[in-house]
Design a protein around this motif. Structure first.
Motif, PDB file in Angstrom:
ATOM      1  N   VAL A  83     -11.611  13.668  16.037  1.00  0.00           N
ATOM      2  CA  VAL A  83     -12.929  13.748  16.305  1.00  0.00           C
ATOM      3  C   VAL A  83     -13.328  15.261  17.118  1.00  0.00           C
ATOM      4  CG1 VAL A  83     -14.813  12.632  17.370  1.00  0.00           C
ATOM      5  CG2 VAL A  83     -13.053  11.279  16.625  1.00  0.00           C
ATOM      6  N   TYR A  84     -13.979  15.972  16.550  1.00  0.00           N
ATOM      7  CA  TYR A  84     -14.042  17.245  17.261  1.00  0.00           C
ATOM      8  C   TYR A  84     -15.602  17.678  17.049  1.00  0.00           C
ATOM      9  CZ  TYR A  84     -13.224  18.891  12.448  1.00  0.00           C
ATOM     10  OH  TYR A  84     -13.300  18.814  11.242  1.00  0.00           O
ATOM     11  N   VAL A 126      -4.759  10.489   7.539  1.00  0.00           N
ATOM     12  CA  VAL A 126      -5.606  11.117   8.411  1.00  0.00           C
ATOM     13  C   VAL A 126      -7.069  10.960   7.999  1.00  0.00           C
ATOM     14  CG1 VAL A 126      -6.252  13.400   8.944  1.00  0.00           C
ATOM     15  CG2 VAL A 126      -3.886  13.026   8.645  1.00  0.00           C
ATOM     16  N   HIS A 127      -7.933  10.816   9.180  1.00  0.00           N
ATOM     17  CA  HIS A 127      -9.488  10.609   9.145  1.00  0.00           C
ATOM     18  C   HIS A 127     -10.063  11.593   9.821  1.00  0.00           C
ATOM     19  CE1 HIS A 127      -9.141   6.793   7.027  1.00  0.00           C
ATOM     20  NE2 HIS A 127      -7.898   6.730   7.625  1.00  0.00           N
ATOM     21  N   LEU A 128     -11.118  12.553   9.326  1.00  0.00           N
ATOM     22  CA  LEU A 128     -11.789  13.503  10.104  1.00  0.00           C
ATOM     23  C   LEU A 128     -13.096  13.195  10.484  1.00  0.00           C
ATOM     24  CD1 LEU A 128     -10.458  16.399   7.953  1.00  0.00           C
ATOM     25  CD2 LEU A 128      -9.423  15.680   9.988  1.00  0.00           C
ATOM     26  N   LEU A 129     -13.527  13.174  11.759  1.00  0.00           N
ATOM     27  CA  LEU A 129     -15.011  13.177  12.289  1.00  0.00           C
ATOM     28  C   LEU A 129     -15.624  14.316  12.759  1.00  0.00           C
ATOM     29  CD1 LEU A 129     -13.775   9.995  12.109  1.00  0.00           C
ATOM     30  CD2 LEU A 129     -15.941   9.509  13.129  1.00  0.00           C
ATOM     31  N   ALA A 130     -16.188  15.204  12.147  1.00  0.00           N
ATOM     32  CA  ALA A 130     -16.542  16.570  12.727  1.00  0.00           C
ATOM     33  C   ALA A 130     -18.168  16.203  13.084  1.00  0.00           C
ATOM     34  CB  ALA A 130     -16.484  17.719  11.676  1.00  0.00           C
ATOM     35  N   VAL A 131     -18.470  16.687  14.283  1.00  0.00           N
ATOM     36  CA  VAL A 131     -19.897  16.521  15.049  1.00  0.00           C
ATOM     37  C   VAL A 131     -20.422  17.958  14.916  1.00  0.00           C
ATOM     38  CG1 VAL A 131     -21.213  15.812  16.915  1.00  0.00           C
ATOM     39  CG2 VAL A 131     -19.072  14.748  16.387  1.00  0.00           C
ATOM     40  N   GLY A 132     -21.271  18.081  14.270  1.00  0.00           N
ATOM     41  CA  GLY A 132     -22.169  19.389  14.127  1.00  0.00           C
ATOM     42  C   GLY A 132     -23.472  19.363  14.357  1.00  0.00           C
ATOM     43  N   GLY A 133     -23.998  20.536  14.856  1.00  0.00           N
ATOM     44  CA  GLY A 133     -25.307  20.583  15.283  1.00  0.00           C
ATOM     45  C   GLY A 133     -26.366  21.248  14.653  1.00  0.00           C
ATOM     46  N   ALA A 173     -26.415  14.804  16.321  1.00  0.00           N
ATOM     47  CA  ALA A 173     -26.082  14.049  17.479  1.00  0.00           C
ATOM     48  C   ALA A 173     -27.305  12.796  17.328  1.00  0.00           C
ATOM     49  CB  ALA A 173     -26.515  14.583  18.841  1.00  0.00           C
ATOM     50  N   ASP A 174     -27.297  12.290  16.098  1.00  0.00           N
ATOM     51  CA  ASP A 174     -28.167  11.145  15.781  1.00  0.00           C
ATOM     52  C   ASP A 174     -27.264   9.772  16.348  1.00  0.00           C
ATOM     53  OD1 ASP A 174     -29.471   8.924  14.671  1.00  0.00           O
ATOM     54  OD2 ASP A 174     -29.770   9.919  12.918  1.00  0.00           O
ATOM     55  N   PRO A 175     -28.150   9.077  17.242  1.00  0.00           N
ATOM     56  CA  PRO A 175     -27.369   7.760  17.746  1.00  0.00           C
ATOM     57  C   PRO A 175     -27.038   6.778  16.663  1.00  0.00           C
ATOM     58  CG  PRO A 175     -29.654   8.173  18.964  1.00  0.00           C
ATOM     59  CD  PRO A 175     -29.251   9.333  17.858  1.00  0.00           C
TER      60      PRO A 175
END
Length: 199
Positions: A83-84, A126-133, A173-175
């Motif tokens: 998570v990044y 492996v599972h990837l969760l990228a947080v983008g703006g 950053a949607d809840p």
């Protein structure tokens, strides 16, 4: 009961990345499994690739204690979840340095001059969760989805034989993404086909 290792790279405990990692861990636990969060910033992991890491790569020295501890932590896990936040169209330097140091020659893969490449992490999902703006349109227009696949899925994990089972880009950053993260965590070790996730 299975175990997920959730590696998180964000210095602010109040960040959306932390909230996503926590929601994912809640989903794993709700499904009756264990989740360990490796908060690399809070734990003070040093991402700098040093002469000692180079000696390990060359098979001239054993791993440093912090690298050996991270390798053991991954070895205990049935799945690795990253998570990044997306920084400059890539993962943060802290997470990239963790990969540089921990996914070492002799542990993640094995190569020798003139010999074949041995992929040693074929057992690891492996599972990837990228947080983008930025917006999805921006990421699509600049080819970031393809870049992630090439750089991270192929360039890192395929080289070691690990299988990237899921790659998600959570934007703005949607809840609602927290509900998605919980659902993904709950489905991590499910054996039947995945149900539709919340929008």
């Amino acid at each position: 009961m299975q175990q997920a290792l959730i590696a998180l790279a964000h210095p602010d405990p109040a960040s959306f990345s932390h909230a996503v990692a926590a929601a994912y861990a809640q989903g794993v636990a709700a499904a009756g499994h264990r989740a360990e969060i490796a908060d690399l910033a809070a734990e003070g992991f040093d991402p700098r690739f040093t002469a000692q890491d180079l000696a390990l790569h060359r098979r001239e020295a054993p791993p440093a204690a912090d690298v050996a501890a991270e390798q053991a932590r991954i070895d205990r896990a049935d799945a690795l979840v990253l998570v990044y936040p997306v920084y400059w169209w890539a993962m943060p330097g802290l997470l990239k340095g963790w990969i540089d140091r921990v996914f070492a020659n002799g542990w993640a893969y094995e190569e020798s001059p003139g010999g074949p490449l041995l992929k040693k992490l074929r057992h690891l999902d492996v599972h990837l969760l990228a947080v983008g703006g930025a917006s999805q349109r921006t990421y699509a227009r600049h080819g970031y989805f393809g870049a992630m696949k090439t750089q991270i899925e192929h360039g890192i994990f395929d080289y070691c034989g690990a299988k990237v089972r899921r790659s998600e880009l959570l934007l703005d950053a949607d809840p609602a993404h927290l509900q998605t993260a919980r659902a993904l965590g709950a489905r991590l070790f499910a054996t039947e086909p995945a149900a539709a996730l919340p929008a």
